[in-house]
Design a protein around this motif. Structure first.
Motif, short mmCIF file in Angstrom:
data_model
loop_
_atom_site.label_atom_id
_atom_site.label_comp_id
_atom_site.label_asym_id
_atom_site.label_seq_id
_atom_site.Cartn_x
_atom_site.Cartn_y
_atom_site.Cartn_z
N LEU A 35 43.30 0.53 -18.75
CA LEU A 35 42.69 1.50 -17.86
C LEU A 35 42.63 2.86 -18.56
CD1 LEU A 35 44.48 0.59 -14.50
CD2 LEU A 35 42.22 -0.15 -15.28
N GLY A 104 38.78 -0.98 -18.30
CA GLY A 104 38.26 -0.25 -17.16
C GLY A 104 38.52 1.23 -17.27
N ALA A 110 35.10 5.26 -17.72
CA ALA A 110 34.09 4.21 -17.56
C ALA A 110 33.12 4.22 -18.74
CB ALA A 110 33.33 4.41 -16.25
N LEU A 127 34.67 -5.69 -17.49
CA LEU A 127 34.58 -4.24 -17.36
C LEU A 127 34.81 -3.84 -15.90
CD1 LEU A 127 31.40 -3.63 -19.55
CD2 LEU A 127 33.73 -2.91 -20.13
N LEU A 128 35.77 -2.95 -15.69
CA LEU A 128 36.07 -2.42 -14.37
C LEU A 128 35.71 -0.94 -14.40
CD1 LEU A 128 37.33 -2.77 -11.54
CD2 LEU A 128 39.57 -2.32 -12.60
N LEU A 129 34.56 -0.58 -13.84
CA LEU A 129 33.96 0.73 -14.06
C LEU A 129 33.83 1.50 -12.76
CD1 LEU A 129 31.09 -0.61 -16.35
CD2 LEU A 129 33.30 0.29 -17.10
N ALA A 266 39.40 -4.97 -7.21
CA ALA A 266 39.73 -4.87 -8.64
C ALA A 266 40.66 -6.00 -9.06
CB ALA A 266 40.37 -3.51 -8.92
N CYS A 270 39.63 -8.77 -11.90
CA CYS A 270 40.39 -8.95 -13.14
C CYS A 270 40.97 -10.35 -13.25
CB CYS A 270 41.49 -7.90 -13.23
SG CYS A 270 40.89 -6.21 -13.43
#
Length: 286
Positions: A35, A104, A110, A127-129, A266, A270
Motif C-alpha cells: 500500500l 495499491g 494510485a 491493483l487496488l486504486l 478491498a 485482494c
C-alpha cells in the motif's frame, strides 16, 4: 484479530547514490499486498486498512516513499517522479523476496501503482486504486500544490514553523485521523520544494494507451465531490483497464470514518487475486 507488525528499512540505489526507505510489515505469508500513501502523507495513513487486510490472512507492507515520512528526504528535484516511486516499490518487492504483490495506493499512491503495473507487469498480481489523479484532476492539483511549493521556496520559515508546532502535539492524545493530518505538516522546506517540483513538472501517470494494456485485475475507488480527485478519473480508469471494477464511495470520508463497506470490498478483491493465482498454479501442475 491481532497481527504481527514489524518496521524495516532498505536502501534504494540510483546513479547518484543510495537513499534509505522505511516500511512496516503486517502479518505474514506469501499473499503480498503493498500500500502506497498519498502526496505529502505517510505510510501511517494506511495503518487501519493494512491491519484489516492482514487480519484476513494477507501479508501487507506499507511504504514511506522517498521524501515522505521516515524515509530519506533529498533536496534534489531529480530524485522525485512518479516513475522513480514505482521503481522504489519494485525495489521493496526485491528486498522482501516477494515475486509479486497486489499493489495499491491512494491519490499519488494510485498513480505509483499504475506505474508499477506498466513498468513491471509480472510483479503485479492486482491493483487496488483509490482516487487516481489523471486528466480531469491536473488543473486542481496544480492549484492545490503551487502555494506550498512557493512557500517552501520563498518563505521556508513558514514550513519550518508548521513542523515545529505540529511536532509538540502528542499524537497519542488525538483521534487517529487528526494525527495523520498533523503528519502532513511534518515537512522540510528544501525537500518539500524539490518533491513538488519533481511531481508538478514530471509525468503524472502512465498514458491512456499504456493503461489500456494493463492485464492485472483492478479495483478502482472513486469519490464524489472531490475536485482534486474527481470520480470521473476513477471511472475512466476503470473503463480503460480491461479487468477492472469501479466502486463509488458514498462520501469523501467514507473510507476514513465508516470504512466497513470499502474495506470489505478491498479484502475480497485482494483475496480473489491470490485465489485466482493458486487455481492457475494447480491447473498447471495437473
Amino acid at each position: 484479530m491481532l497481527v504481527s507488525e514489524r518496521v524495516g528499512q532498505f536502501f534504494f540505489h540510483t546513479e547518484d547514490g543510495r537513499d534509505r526507505l522505511e516500511y512496516t510489515e503486517y502479518g505474514s505469508g506469501d499473499s503480498w499486498v503493498v500500500l502506497v500513501h498519498g502526496q505529502l502523507m505517510t505510510r501511517r495513513m494506511h495503518e487501519p486498512l493494512a491491519r484489516a487486510l492482514a487480519g484476513s490472512g494477507l501479508h501487507v507492507v506499507t511504504l514511506d516513499l522517498l521524501g515522505h515520512g521516515r524515509s530519506d528526504r533529498p533536496a534534489d528535484p531529480l530524485a522525485y517522479s512518479v516513475q522513480a516511486f514505482g521503481e522504489q516499490v519494485v525495489a521493496l518487492l526485491d528486498h522482501l523476496g516477494a515475486p509479486e504483490a497486489v499493489v495499491g495506493g491512494t491519490s499519488l499512491g494510485a498513480n505509483v501503482a499504475l506505474e508499477v503495473a506498466v513498468a513491471a507487469p509480472d510483479r503485479v498480481r492486482g491493483l487496488l486504486l483509490e482516487m487516481p489523479v489523471l486528466d480531469n484532476a491536473l488543473e486542481a492539483s496544480i492549484v492545490a500544490a503551487s502555494p506550498l511549493l512557493l512557500a517552501s521556496r520563498l518563505l521556508p520559515v513558514s514550513v519550518d514553523g508548521a513542523r515545529l508546532l505540529s511536532g509538540v502535539v502528542p499524537r497519542s492524545l488525538l483521534p487517529f485521523w487528526a494525527g495523520v493530518a498533523l503528519d502532513v505538516l511534518d515537512q522540510r522546506p528544501g525537500a518539500t520544494a524539490a518533491l513538488l517540483h519533481g511531481l508538478l513538472f514530471g509525468r503524472v501517470a502512465p498514458m491512456s494507451r499504456e493503461r489500456r494494456r494493463i492485464t492485472a485485475p483492478a479495483l478502482v475507488v472513486g469519490h464524489t465531490r472531490d475536485p482534486i480527485h474527481p470520480a470521473a478519473d476513477a471511472a475512466m480508469l476503470a473503463a480503460e483497464i480491461p479487468d477492472a471494477e469501479f466502486v463509488s464511495a458514498r462520501s469523501l470520508l467514507e473510507w476514513r470514518l465508516r470504512p466497513e463497506r470499502l474495506t470489505g470490498a478491498a479484502i475480497g478483491f485482494c483475496q480473489s487475486c491470490w485465489r485466482v493465482q493458486r487455481r492457475r498454479r494447480r491447473s498447471a501442475t495437473r
